[in-house]
Design an enzyme around this catalytic site. Structure first.
Site, PDB file in Angstrom:
ATOM      1  N   ASP A 274     -23.492  66.122  83.143  1.00 18.87           N
ATOM      2  CA  ASP A 274     -23.571  65.091  82.121  1.00 18.87           C
ATOM      3  C   ASP A 274     -22.193  64.947  81.481  1.00 18.87           C
ATOM      4  O   ASP A 274     -21.278  65.735  81.733  1.00 18.87           O
ATOM      5  CB  ASP A 274     -24.661  65.479  81.093  1.00 18.87           C
ATOM      6  CG  ASP A 274     -25.168  64.272  80.328  1.00 18.87           C
ATOM      7  OD1 ASP A 274     -26.304  64.311  79.832  1.00 18.87           O
ATOM      8  OD2 ASP A 274     -24.429  63.274  80.219  1.00 18.87           O
ATOM      9  N   GLU A 470     -30.010  59.367  71.859  1.00 15.14           N
ATOM     10  CA  GLU A 470     -29.690  60.790  71.951  1.00 15.14           C
ATOM     11  C   GLU A 470     -29.823  61.488  70.602  1.00 15.14           C
ATOM     12  O   GLU A 470     -30.750  61.187  69.844  1.00 15.14           O
ATOM     13  CB  GLU A 470     -28.290  60.961  72.579  1.00 15.14           C
ATOM     14  CG  GLU A 470     -28.202  60.344  73.971  1.00 15.14           C
ATOM     15  CD  GLU A 470     -26.941  60.723  74.705  1.00 15.14           C
ATOM     16  OE1 GLU A 470     -26.316  59.853  75.324  1.00 15.14           O
ATOM     17  OE2 GLU A 470     -26.573  61.910  74.705  1.00 15.14           O
TER      18      GLU A 470
HETATM   19  C1  GLC Z   1     -25.003  60.603  78.059  1.00 13.00           C
HETATM   20  C2  GLC Z   1     -26.419  61.004  78.432  1.00 13.00           C
HETATM   21  C3  GLC Z   1     -26.747  60.763  79.869  1.00 13.00           C
HETATM   22  C4  GLC Z   1     -25.909  59.611  80.399  1.00 13.00           C
HETATM   23  C5  GLC Z   1     -24.461  60.030  80.372  1.00 13.00           C
HETATM   24  C6  GLC Z   1     -23.535  58.886  80.799  1.00 13.00           C
HETATM   25  O1  GLC Z   1     -24.496  61.482  77.107  1.00 13.00           O
HETATM   26  O2  GLC Z   1     -26.796  62.344  78.134  1.00 13.00           O
HETATM   27  O3  GLC Z   1     -28.148  60.487  79.933  1.00 13.00           O
HETATM   28  O4  GLC Z   1     -26.287  59.310  81.723  1.00 13.00           O
HETATM   29  O5  GLC Z   1     -24.048  60.499  79.101  1.00 13.00           O
HETATM   30  O6  GLC Z   1     -23.594  57.838  79.875  1.00 13.00           O
END
Ligand code: GLC
Length: 585
Positions: A274, A470
Site C-alpha cells: 500500500d 480511510e
Molecule cells: C490508500 C489506500 C489504498 C489505495 C492506495 C492508493 O492509502 O489504503 O486502498 O489503493 O492508497 O491510493
C-alpha cells in the site's frame, strides 16, 4: 525479426523466461517499483525502467477529462516503450465505485450499498462498466475490490466493505470477473486487486491501520475467505494491508504473504504494497534498508513508493548486492509482474483503446448505477405505510444531503476524501424526487426545513454523513447524527407532518433514540451520482429488496456488534422491509 518475448504466439511462461534472461538487475528492480504520477516524469520512467505508475486518490491530469487522462497514460506508456527492452508499464488507480478520480465518470454505490443488494451478478456487471470507463482513459489496473470484512462500524473504511461476515464479500468477488473480463487480454479488461490483505476490517476499535488481535483460526475464518474467492476468480494482484496482526505489520509478514497467500492459497499473481506501507515496518518514519528487505523477503513483489521511488530502488539494489535479498526472490517478483503484463496483452496493445473513452459517464452506465442504487436501498421502518409515496399534493424535502452530489457519493470521489457540493455531473436525490413526483406534485425544498407547515402531506429529510476516506473517517466517539440534521428533523416534526428519513451514510448510525419520532427510515448508504434510484424506491417505481449487510447497533457503545455475537441490535444483518410486508409498529 521479433525476439521470442515479443512473439505473442509463444506461451506466456516462455516469453517471461526469454525477457528475464535479457534483463539487468536495475531493469528488474525498476519493474518492482511503482511511482506516483505527480512525482515522476515520463523521462524518469524511461531512465529508471519503472514498471508502474499510479494515481493516488484524486490525482488527475489537468484538465481532468477522459481524453487528457488517455493522453497522460499514453505519454507514460510511450516512455516505457522507449526503453531498450520496451516493457510496458501498468498504470494503477482506485476506481472503487466507478472511475471516481475522473470528473464526469459514473459513480456507483460504495460497496456497503452493493452488499445490501445481495446481487453478485449485478456487481459483476458493474465491474464490467467500470472496466470500460477505466480502459477508456488508458488505465489498465484497478486497486479494487476491497474485500475487507468490516467488523467495527467505527472504522472509516466501513463503506468499502460488502458486509460484516465473510460470505458477503466472498459472494461479491464477482466484480473481479467484470473488471478482468473472461480473458485479461480481452477488450477493456483491467487488472483487479483484492485488498487489503489481511484483516484490515478487524482491527481493535475499528482503528484504521490498527492491530487485528485474533487467533489464527479466527483470522482465517473471518478475513481469509474473500481472498480465496478472489483467487478462485483469477484476481491478478493483491494489495497488502497497513494493519497489523497481533502486533506484526502485514507488510512484513512472510508467513501470511508467502506461506499462506502464495503457498497454501496458490496465488500466482503479484503482491503490491500500500501507499508507503513498507515504511511502517520498522516502526520509524521513512524508508529504511530494514523496511525494504523485510517487505521484499516477506513476499511483496511491487512497492508503491509514490515519491521515494528512487530511494527504494537504491536501497533494494544494496540489499540484493549484500545478499540480504536473494536474486531468486527478485526473480519471483519480476516473473509475477511480467506474467500479468503479458497476460493483459500490454506488449501487443500498450496504448489507450480510445473506442472506450466515450463510455465514461455514459447513459448506459448511469442506468446501471441507477438500478444498483435502487437495489441497495434498505427500508428499515415504514409505519402507517407512509411509503411508497404517491405523486400529487405537496411534498417537502429537507436535509443537507438532499441536493448534494458530493455528500451522496462519499469519499474517493474526484478527490481522495471526497467533498460536499456539486463536484461532478449526476442526479441528486432531490432531483430524483422531483422527477418521480411529476409535474402534478408540488415539491418544496429547504435545506434546514424552514418554511414547512401543516399543508404538506409528507416531509422527506435526507441526512447523514459528509464525505471522508480511510482514517479521516474513524469515529471513536459517538456515531449519531450531527446537530444540523437533528435540528432539520425537529423542524419538520414541529409542523406535525409525517417524516421520512433517508440516511446517506457510509455505515449504520446510532439513531435508535430518534427512530420512534420518524414515520419511515430508508438506509440509502452512499449511492453515488444516480440519485434517481433512491426516488425510484421512495415512490415505488422499484420495490425495495435491499437487506442490511451490517448489523445495525442499538447504541454506539455496542461496537463492535456483528451477527452471531449475542448482542441485541436495533436491526439484524439481513433485515429489510418490502412494501408488501406492512410495518405494523
Ligand atoms: C490508500 C489506500 C489504498 C489505495 C492506495 C492508493 O492509502 O489504503 O486502498 O489503493 O492508497 O491510493
Amino acid at each position: 525479426a521479433a525476439l521470442p518475448y515479443q512473439d505473442p504466439s509463444l506461451p506466456v511462461p516462455d516469453r517471461v523466461a526469454d525477457l528475464m534472461g535479457r534483463m539487468s538487475l536495475d531493469e528488474k528492480l525498476g519493474q518492482m517499483t511503482q511511482a506516483e504520477r505527480g512525482s515522476v516524469s515520463a523521462a524518469d520512467v524511461t531512465t529508471y525502467r519503472l514498471g508502474s505508475v499510479l494515481s493516488g486518490g484524486g490525482s488527475a491530469p489537468s484538465p481532468n477529462t477522459p481524453a487528457s487522462w488517455a493522453d497522460m497514460y499514453d505519454r507514460f506508456q510511450n516512455a516505457a516503450l522507449a526503453t531498450p527492452l520496451g516493457i510496458p508499464i501498468l498504470y494503477g488507480v482506485d476506481a472503487v465505485h466507478g472511475h471516481n478520480n475522473v470528473v464526469g465518470a459514473t459513480i456507483f454505490p460504495h460497496n456497503i450499498g452493493l452488499g445490501a443488494t445481495r446481487d453478485p451478478a449485478l456487481v459483476q456487471r458493474i465491474g464490467r462498466a467500470v472496466a470500460e470507463e477505466v480502459s477508456g482513459t488508458g488505465v489498465d489496473w484497478n486497486f479494487a475490490p476491497c474485500l475487507c470484512v468490516a467488523r467495527n462500524d467505527r472504522w472509516g473504511r466501513t463503506y468499502e466493505s460488502f458486509g460484516e461476515t465473510p460470505e458477503l464479500p466472498s459472494s461479491m468477488a464477482t466484480i473481479i470477473n467484470g473488471l478482468q473480463g473472461t480473458a485479461l487480454d480481452g477488450p477493456a479488461s483491467v487488472l483487479a486487486t483484492a485488498k487489503h490483505y489481511l484483516g484490515d476490517g478487524g482491527t481493535t476499535g475499528g482503528v484504521d491501520q490498527g492491530d487485528t488481535q485474533l487467533s489464527e483460526a479466527d483470522l482465517r475464518a473471518i478475513h481469509l475467505p474473500p481472498f480465496r474467492a478472489a483467487i478462485e476468480r483469477g484476481v491478478g494482484s493483491v494489495m497488502i494491508s497497513y494493519s497489523s496482526w497481533n502486533g506484526t505489520k502485514l507488510h512484513g509478514h512472510q508467513y501470511v504473504i508467502t506461506t499462506v497467500l502464495k503457498g497454501e492459497l496458490g496465488f500466482s499473481g503479484f503482491v503490491v504494497s500500500d501507499w508507503n506501507g513498507i515504511d511502517q515496518i520498522d516502526g520509524a518514519a521513512g524508508t529504511s534498508a530494514l523496511d525494504v528487505r523485510t517487505a521484499i523477503n516477506a513476499g511483496i513483489d511491487m512497492v508503491m513508493a509514490p515519491t521515494g521511488w528512487r530511494q527504494f530502488i537504491d536501497l533494494l539494489r544494496a540489499e540484493v548486492q549484500a545478499g540480504r535479498v536473494a536474486t531468486a526472490r527478485v526473480d519471483d517478483a519480476v516473473r509475477r509482474i511480467l506474467t500479468k503484463k503479458f497476460e493483459l496483452g500490454l506488449f501487443e496493445k500498450p496504448l489507450t483503446d480510445r473506442s472506450y473513452t466515450a463510455t465514461v459517464g455514459s447513459s448506459a452506465h448511469r442506468a446501471l448505477a441507477r438500478e444498483a442504487v435502487a437495489k441497495s436501498q434498505v427500508v428499515l421502518k415504514n409505519s402507517g405505510n407512509v411509503l411508497p409515496l404517491a405523486p400529487g399534493g405537496k411534498i417537502f424535502v429537507a436535509g443537507k444531503s438532499a441536493d448534494d452530489i458530493g455528500n451522496q457519493s462519499g469519499g474517493w470521489t474526484v478527490s481522495w476524501q471526497g467533498s460536499s457540493g456539486n463536484i461532478t455531473p449526476g442526479t441528486t436525490i432531490l432531483q430524483g424526487i422531483r422527477n418521480a413526483a411529476g409535474s402534478g406534485t408540488t415539491v418544496t425544498y429547504s435545506r434546514d426545513g424552514s418554511g414547512i407547515d401543516g399543508s404538506y402531506r409528507v416531509a422527506i429529510a435526507v441526512v447523514g454523513e459528509t464525505p471522508y476516506a480511510e482514517g479521516e473517517g474513524d469515529r471513536p466517539g459517538g456515531l449519531g447524527l450531527d446537530t444540523t440534521d437533528l435540528n432539520t428533523i425537529a423542524t419538520l416534526r414541529a409542523a406535525g407532518v409525517p417524516v421520512v428519513v433517508v440516511l446517506v451514510s457510509g455505515r449504520p448510525l446510532d439513531i435508535a433514540a430518534q427512530l420512534p419520532n420518524w414515520n419511515a427510515l430508508v438506509a440509502a448508504w452512499l449511492p453515488g451520482t444516480e440519485g434517481q434510484g433512491v426516488a425510484d424506491v421512495l415512490f415505488g417505481a422499484v420495490q425495495p429488496t435491499g437487506k442490511l449487510p451490517m448489523t445495525w447497533m442499538s447504541s454506539a457503545s455496542q461496537q463492535p456488534i456483528n451477527a452471531g455475537d449475542g448482542k441485541t441490535p436495533l436491526f439484524a444483518q439481513g433485515f429489510g422491509l418490502t412494501y408488501e410486508t406492512p410495518d405494523d409498529d
